[in-house]
Each structure stands twice: as C-alpha cells, then as structure tokens.
Scaffold this motif. Structure first.
Motif, PDB file in Angstrom:
ATOM      1  N   UNK A 147       5.156  -4.155   1.256  1.00 39.18           N
ATOM      2  CA  UNK A 147       5.740  -3.867  -0.012  1.00 39.18           C
ATOM      3  C   UNK A 147       4.941  -4.871  -1.198  1.00 39.18           C
ATOM      4  N   UNK A 148       4.728  -6.158  -0.744  1.00 32.64           N
ATOM      5  CA  UNK A 148       4.229  -6.814  -1.885  1.00 32.64           C
ATOM      6  C   UNK A 148       2.839  -6.654  -2.002  1.00 32.64           C
ATOM      7  N   UNK A 149       1.993  -6.404  -1.182  1.00 39.16           N
ATOM      8  CA  UNK A 149       0.511  -6.066  -1.047  1.00 39.16           C
ATOM      9  C   UNK A 149       0.533  -4.719  -1.736  1.00 39.16           C
ATOM     10  N   UNK A 150       1.119  -3.580  -1.332  1.00 42.06           N
ATOM     11  CA  UNK A 150       1.025  -2.251  -2.199  1.00 42.06           C
ATOM     12  C   UNK A 150       1.390  -2.524  -3.635  1.00 42.06           C
ATOM     13  N   UNK A 151       2.513  -3.111  -3.835  1.00 44.83           N
ATOM     14  CA  UNK A 151       2.946  -3.111  -5.283  1.00 44.83           C
ATOM     15  C   UNK A 151       1.899  -3.917  -6.305  1.00 44.83           C
ATOM     16  N   UNK A 152       1.359  -4.947  -5.434  1.00 48.62           N
ATOM     17  CA  UNK A 152       0.257  -5.546  -6.274  1.00 48.62           C
ATOM     18  C   UNK A 152      -1.141  -4.648  -6.685  1.00 48.62           C
ATOM     19  N   UNK A 153      -1.328  -3.756  -5.710  1.00 50.87           N
ATOM     20  CA  UNK A 153      -2.387  -2.827  -5.734  1.00 50.87           C
ATOM     21  C   UNK A 153      -1.822  -1.626  -6.852  1.00 50.87           C
ATOM     22  N   UNK A 154      -0.744  -1.065  -6.456  1.00 50.93           N
ATOM     23  CA  UNK A 154      -0.512   0.013  -7.428  1.00 50.93           C
ATOM     24  C   UNK A 154      -0.305  -0.141  -8.774  1.00 50.93           C
ATOM     25  N   UNK A 155      -0.046  -1.569  -9.173  1.00 50.45           N
ATOM     26  CA  UNK A 155       0.283  -2.222 -10.436  1.00 50.45           C
ATOM     27  C   UNK A 155      -1.289  -2.295 -11.134  1.00 50.45           C
ATOM     28  N   UNK A 156      -2.378  -1.896 -10.528  1.00 55.29           N
ATOM     29  CA  UNK A 156      -3.747  -2.214 -10.926  1.00 55.29           C
ATOM     30  C   UNK A 156      -4.282  -3.483 -11.079  1.00 55.29           C
ATOM     31  N   UNK A 157      -3.665  -4.480 -10.263  1.00 50.88           N
ATOM     32  CA  UNK A 157      -4.133  -5.877 -10.500  1.00 50.88           C
ATOM     33  C   UNK A 157      -4.935  -6.201  -9.377  1.00 50.88           C
ATOM     34  N   UNK A 158      -5.562  -5.183  -8.656  1.00 49.21           N
ATOM     35  CA  UNK A 158      -6.537  -5.669  -7.555  1.00 49.21           C
ATOM     36  C   UNK A 158      -7.756  -4.621  -7.846  1.00 49.21           C
ATOM     37  N   UNK A 159      -8.868  -5.184  -8.233  1.00 55.47           N
ATOM     38  CA  UNK A 159     -10.331  -4.569  -8.398  1.00 55.47           C
ATOM     39  C   UNK A 159     -11.094  -4.763  -7.129  1.00 55.47           C
ATOM     40  N   UNK A 160     -10.786  -5.904  -6.547  1.00 54.03           N
ATOM     41  CA  UNK A 160     -11.490  -6.383  -5.297  1.00 54.03           C
ATOM     42  C   UNK A 160     -10.820  -7.400  -4.317  1.00 54.03           C
ATOM     43  N   UNK A 161     -11.223  -7.394  -3.117  1.00 56.65           N
ATOM     44  CA  UNK A 161     -10.117  -7.884  -2.009  1.00 56.65           C
ATOM     45  C   UNK A 161     -11.048  -8.476  -0.969  1.00 56.65           C
ATOM     46  N   UNK A 162     -10.730  -9.589  -0.384  1.00 53.85           N
ATOM     47  CA  UNK A 162     -11.164  -9.960   0.763  1.00 53.85           C
ATOM     48  C   UNK A 162     -10.323 -10.231   2.125  1.00 53.85           C
ATOM     49  N   UNK A 163     -10.561  -9.611   3.047  1.00 51.88           N
ATOM     50  CA  UNK A 163      -9.794  -9.565   4.392  1.00 51.88           C
ATOM     51  C   UNK A 163     -10.359 -10.638   5.066  1.00 51.88           C
ATOM     52  N   UNK A 169      -5.888  -5.491  12.644  1.00 53.30           N
ATOM     53  CA  UNK A 169      -5.222  -5.447  11.514  1.00 53.30           C
ATOM     54  C   UNK A 169      -5.881  -5.715  10.192  1.00 53.30           C
ATOM     55  N   UNK A 170      -7.039  -6.470  10.495  1.00 51.60           N
ATOM     56  CA  UNK A 170      -7.974  -6.791   9.225  1.00 51.60           C
ATOM     57  C   UNK A 170      -8.763  -5.596   8.976  1.00 51.60           C
ATOM     58  N   UNK A 171      -9.278  -4.772   9.916  1.00 50.91           N
ATOM     59  CA  UNK A 171     -10.029  -3.601   9.643  1.00 50.91           C
ATOM     60  C   UNK A 171      -9.084  -2.565   9.027  1.00 50.91           C
ATOM     61  N   UNK A 172      -7.789  -2.193   9.698  1.00 50.62           N
ATOM     62  CA  UNK A 172      -7.079  -1.177   9.114  1.00 50.62           C
ATOM     63  C   UNK A 172      -6.493  -1.588   7.814  1.00 50.62           C
ATOM     64  N   UNK A 173      -6.434  -2.748   7.260  1.00 50.86           N
ATOM     65  CA  UNK A 173      -5.878  -3.302   5.959  1.00 50.86           C
ATOM     66  C   UNK A 173      -7.200  -2.801   5.100  1.00 50.86           C
ATOM     67  N   UNK A 174      -8.511  -3.340   5.603  1.00 46.16           N
ATOM     68  CA  UNK A 174      -9.748  -3.212   4.855  1.00 46.16           C
ATOM     69  C   UNK A 174      -9.760  -1.460   4.587  1.00 46.16           C
ATOM     70  N   UNK A 175      -9.713  -0.915   5.559  1.00 47.58           N
ATOM     71  CA  UNK A 175      -9.583   0.723   5.009  1.00 47.58           C
ATOM     72  C   UNK A 175      -8.590   1.164   4.084  1.00 47.58           C
ATOM     73  N   UNK A 176      -7.401   0.760   4.220  1.00 43.99           N
ATOM     74  CA  UNK A 176      -6.470   1.215   3.423  1.00 43.99           C
ATOM     75  C   UNK A 176      -6.799   0.728   2.029  1.00 43.99           C
ATOM     76  N   UNK A 177      -7.069  -0.546   1.819  1.00 44.32           N
ATOM     77  CA  UNK A 177      -7.488  -0.869   0.373  1.00 44.32           C
ATOM     78  C   UNK A 177      -8.754  -0.050  -0.135  1.00 44.32           C
ATOM     79  N   UNK A 178      -9.630   0.135   0.560  1.00 44.70           N
ATOM     80  CA  UNK A 178     -10.795   0.771   0.121  1.00 44.70           C
ATOM     81  C   UNK A 178     -10.628   2.419   0.156  1.00 44.70           C
ATOM     82  N   UNK A 179     -10.102   3.000   0.928  1.00 43.27           N
ATOM     83  CA  UNK A 179      -9.952   4.452   1.269  1.00 43.27           C
ATOM     84  C   UNK A 179      -9.102   5.209  -0.290  1.00 43.27           C
ATOM     85  N   UNK A 180      -8.087   4.470  -0.245  1.00 44.14           N
ATOM     86  CA  UNK A 180      -6.907   5.086  -1.081  1.00 44.14           C
ATOM     87  C   UNK A 180      -7.199   4.581  -2.799  1.00 44.14           C
ATOM     88  N   UNK A 181      -7.452   3.363  -2.536  1.00 38.36           N
ATOM     89  CA  UNK A 181      -7.275   2.550  -3.775  1.00 38.36           C
ATOM     90  C   UNK A 181      -8.401   2.546  -4.587  1.00 38.36           C
TER      91      UNK A 181
END
Length: 570
Positions: A147-163, A169-181
């Motif tokens: 929830x904390x990660x998704x809320x941070x991204x949903x609020x537009x606070x993240x333009x770039x991220x490092x996994x 788990x790292x690859x799945x989270x990288x895809x989640x951040x890049x693909x939808x957001x």
C-alpha cells in the motif's frame, strides 16, 4: 476437550495447517497468532497489485467467492481462533508453552500447547548501506509495504525508481513500476546476471533483453554503496560502485530474504546451513512436538540431495496440508522439492526446475546441456510462438538435472517445465524426455513436441553425434577470431553477416553443401550455424562423415543469437 494446537504465523502456512487440521479433527483446540493485523493473503500477488493487474488490495485477502479472510472469517467458517498483533517471543519446550506479547496493550502471557506449529516466514534483506532508512526506501514483505509503495506512485511522487536485486520479487516490482506507471526504473544486481539462483546466464540474458526493450535499465555486476537524500525530503538518488549516482525518488530492496528463525534458535531447535529450521519428511523439527514450514525452513533438494530454502507460497500451502494431516494423527510426507519456479516479465514467461549448470557442477555432477529454439504450438498454427528450451543432464548417468524455458506464451513455457519437474523427482533420464508422451493438437503442441525435441538433442550430445557450442561461447570466440562460421541458411539470410564479416562468415546453403564441399576449409576450426540449430546439426553430421574434424554446432542458432546479442551485427 481436544488437543491444544498453537500456530505461530497466519499468512500462508498457518491458515493451511489450521484449515486442514480442522477438517480432520473437529475437536482440536486451534489458536493461530500473528504479529501483523493482515493475515491469510496472497503475498506473491503484491507486485500485481502495485502494477494494477489486481485492482484492489482486498482481492489478495479474499477467497475465490470474495469473502475476506480475516479473524471473523476463521471464527465463523473454520471454527478456530485467530489473534492478530500478538507476537511469540519465546518457547519453553519442557513446559510446552509459548510466551506471547500483545503488541497493542503490551500484556504478556504463557500459552500452553500440545503441538506447536511455526510458520515464521522471512524478512527482506536490506544491505547495511548509508541511507537505507530514509523515507522513500521500501521492502516488499507484506500488504502494508504494498500500500505504501502504490500510494506513493499514485500521488505522482515517483518519476524514477531503483530496484535493488535481480531476483523474482525485484523483477516483478520493476515491471509493475514501469509498465503501468511509466516510472523510469533501474534494476541493480550484484551478480553477473539477473535471476542468478533460478536460471543460467543465457536464459537470464533473454529476460534481461525483454526488460531492456520495455525501458528498464539493468545493471549487473554492480552493488549499492549508499542511498542519498535526507529525512525531510526523502530519497534523491542511489550510488552504486560502477554506475555512480542514479537519481530516483523511490528505492525498493528486493535482494532476497532471510528466514525468521530467531524464535526457533532461542528454543534450541536445529537450524541448517542456510539459516532455515531443519525439518524431516513429516515437517517435524528436532522437537517432535513442534512442526515448521514455509519460508522459515530448509527442505531437501531432490536433485542435489542437499538442503535448501525455497520461499514460495506454493511450498507453504503444500507443506501446510502435510503438517495439518500429521498433527491430526496422519502420516503425510513432504519429501522435498526440485525448485520449480516461474515468472512473467512483460510479454514473456520464464520457468525452471532443478539445477542450473553452475549448481550442477557445484553439486558434483558432470553436466551437459542442449538448448533449442522451437515452437510451442504446431508451426503452421497461427498462435504459435517461439520457445527457447534448455535441458541439463549428467553425462555419466544421463539423469536429468534441470530444465529452463523462456517464451512468449507463458502457459506453454510453464507446462513444459512442470512436466519435466514431475519426472526429475523420479530420477528420469534424457532418453525418457525424448520419448515422453504428451498431449498433441496443433493449437497446443507440435506432433514432435519441443520437449521431445530437446530430449532428443541432448541425447545426441551425450552420444557424441552433436558437437555443441553454447551461444555465449560462440559470441566470445567469434569476437576473438578463434574460428570461422559456416552459415547453412539461405543467401538472403546470410547476406548481412557476409557483408559485415567477409571471409570469416562462409555461406553455403544446406541444399548446396554436396556440390560446394570443396569450398569448406578442412584445416581450421569451423562452426555450423543456422536459424535454430537443427539444419546446422544435420550439416555437421554430414561433414563429419566427409572427414571434417573441427566442426561445432551453434546451439539455438540465429534465433537465439538475436535474443542474446541483438547488437551482434552493429
């Protein structure tokens, strides 16, 4: 009054134990405790919640009929007691009690048990680097993190991220951040390839290529030195040993996890070399009144014979059923696992079972492998897609040690690996794979399934008919001018390579080999090359019969080369 069963941990293993036990023993007095207030959820679904495939977090906590699995659910439907925000702090094995602290009130109590079950889970590993505690740094271990990660991204606070971490788990989270957001995402992995514990370098590089094509930067052989920022503004960058500073507002540590075993250690239970609780085939610890399972245990690797830790929800559920049966007086066994694993990455699926080549060597085997490119459905069927399939076996015994697969139709990839995983348990040989009976219809498979084909190919390697060269060896060796290439594809296919590499790239199509055999040098190393490795094998065999002694066959051919090194011609 029935036996008192206390279960510590209520995410995956614990609920399965409790529900199985209740079905077999309606009189048992079952208490399940957990230090969190979120219980019985699908933790493996977290990246898909962050990435939007799962729209609401409650879906991860619900049954197939959309009933939320909370304390009331277990009370009403399963007739057992669940206490959340309660932490087990000590086990008195002689008195058969568990010390518990209520995290809301601070109250402490001793709870007696006849049988104790430990489903303690694991804790994400965060390397001890400066700045790892800054706002904007997260791990992925529970629904609160999600929830904390998704809320941070949903609020537009993240333009770039490092996994940090190139495991599942790292690859799945990288895809989640890049693909939808559309977050500019970088993955940092300290090993030479991603998925270092799951697949060999060749298959890993195919997955890495898919990530690169979808805008994710992957840095392998690098390590994080510091997270940069301040407590007020949070993360602003991450610094690695090789790449320097990488600007980002979000850092996710997905660099593996450590089994939660301190409670067990303090109680004197046996722990294995990887830090997990040791259990027997009935999932009993070194104390016969205490069972354990899930992420916190070590189990037998059915290929190497050693113990290993396999933190998967599927493992926890299967082990939980075994424990529940045995606590009820049954005699179920969990003999171990071969390490079957699958992952979706954008438009491809990757799956594996058993040992990689590196792991097989470390386990004392003398491994060989075959890697082929083929279609998952009949080649003439419109939905067919190419699959790369790698089979590994011991040269002496011909025993199958592992399988790796990657391709566009993830279900087809997983199906082939699952079939072999079931056979690896029995100690099957390469010859059995080549003759394995599988279902056939053009929408699902070829008449000679790719699984049979890779078995036959490895059989030819072990019998000395096929002289294989791996693609990484080919790329490195050609770059060092160790050999010339005999390309047996059509002139049109070979033309770009002839133009770039000149006389180092000989093109004689297969149907012209008889009439142009005098053009082929006999006194220097030569490798045969085609689109998939099949025609080049046939040509290698033909030239073998004509006295050519220095021929090798490039595994996977042009299809695999284009995936592994798309810049080969540039």
């Amino acid at each position: 009054m029935g036996k008192k069963v206390v279960i510590v941990g209520a995410v995956a293993l614990g609920p399965k134990v409790a529900c199985r036990l209740r079905r077999l023993d309606p009189e048992a007095e079952i208490l399940m405790i957990d230090r969190d207030d979120c219980i019985s959820y699908g933790g493996c679904g977290i990246p898909y919640y962050v990435g939007g495939d799962v729209s609401e977090i409650k879906e991860l906590e619900s049954t197939v009929f959309h009933v939320r699995r909370d304390c009331s659910f277990f009370d009403i439907y399963k007739h057992l007691t669940v206490r959340t925000r309660c932490e087990a702090t000590a086990i008195d094995r002689r008195a058969k009690t568990v010390s518990v602290t209520d995290l809301n009130t601070g109250a402490k109590e001793e709870i007696p048990y006849d049988t104790l079950v430990l489903g303690l889970g694991s804790t994400p590993f965060v390397p001890p680097v400066p700045g790892a505690d800054l706002p904007g740094v997260h791990v992925v271990a529970n629904l609160h993190h999600a929830q904390a990660i998704k809320e941070m991204v949903q609020k537009g606070k993240v333009s770039s991220a490092v996994v940090v971490g190139g495991g599942a788990i790292g690859l799945e989270m990288a895809e989640a951040l890049s693909d939808l957001w559309g977050v500019e995402t970088t993955v940092v992995e300290m090993m030479d390839t991603i998925l270092p514990q799951a697949v060999g370098t060749e298959i890993a590089k195919v997955v890495q290529g898919e990530m690169r094509e979808n805008g994710i930067t992957v840095l392998t052989g690098d390590r994080v030195e510091a997270v940069i920022g301040d407590p007020e503004n949070g993360v602003t960058a991450i610094r690695t040993a090789n790449a320097g500073e990488i600007p980002c507002e979000l850092v996710i540590f997905g660099a593996g996890a450590r089994a939660n075993t301190q409670l067990a250690r303090d109680a004197g239970l046996a722990v294995g070399r990887f830090g997990g609780i040791l259990v027997d085939e009935r999932m009993r610890t070194s104390d016969p009144n205490i069972y354990a399972g899930g992420d916190c245990v070590e189990i037998k690797n059915l290929v190497s014979g050693e113990t290993f830790n396999l933190p998967l929800g599927s493992m926890a559920n299967r082990q939980g059923r075994v424990i529940g049966t045995n606590v009820a007086g049954g005699h179920a066994k969990f003999p171990g696992a071969v390490g079957t694993f699958c992952l979706k990455m954008f438009e491809i699926g990757v799956a594996t079972a058993g040992l990689t080549m590196r792991q097989a060597k470390l386990a004392g085997f003398d491994p060989a492998y075959a890697l082929i490119m083929g279609t998952d459905h009949a080649h003439f069927y419109p939905t067919q897609k190419f699959v790369f399939l790698k089979l590994i076996a011991d040269r002496t015994t011909r025993r199958v040690l592992g399988i790796e697969a990657v391709g566009a139709n993830g279900d087809a990839v997983k199906a082939r690996v699952d079939a072999v995983a079931a056979l690896i348990v029995r100690g099957c040989t390469v010859d059995e794979i080549g003759n394995l009976e599988v279902g056939y219809a053009p929408p699902f498979a070829s008449a000679m399934d790719i699984l049979n084909a890779v078995g036959n190919t490895l059989e030819n390697v072990l019998d000395g008919y096929n002289h294989p060269m791996g693609m990484e060896e080919f790329i490195e060796g050609f770059g060092q001018e160790k050999f010339r290439v005999l390309d047996v594809r059509s002139e049109d296919n070979a033309a770009p390579y002839k133009e770039k590499f000149g006389d180092r790239w000989i093109n004689i199509p297969q149907d012209q080999l008889d009439t142009r055999i005098n053009e082929i040098p006999k006194d220097e190393p030569l490798v045969c090359f085609c689109n998939t490795g099949l025609r080049s094998f046939e040509c290698q065999r033909y030239l073998d019969s004509k006295g050519f002694k220095t021929l090798c066959n490039v595994q996977g051919g042009h299809g695999f080369l284009s995936k592994l090194d798309p810049e080969f011609l540039n």
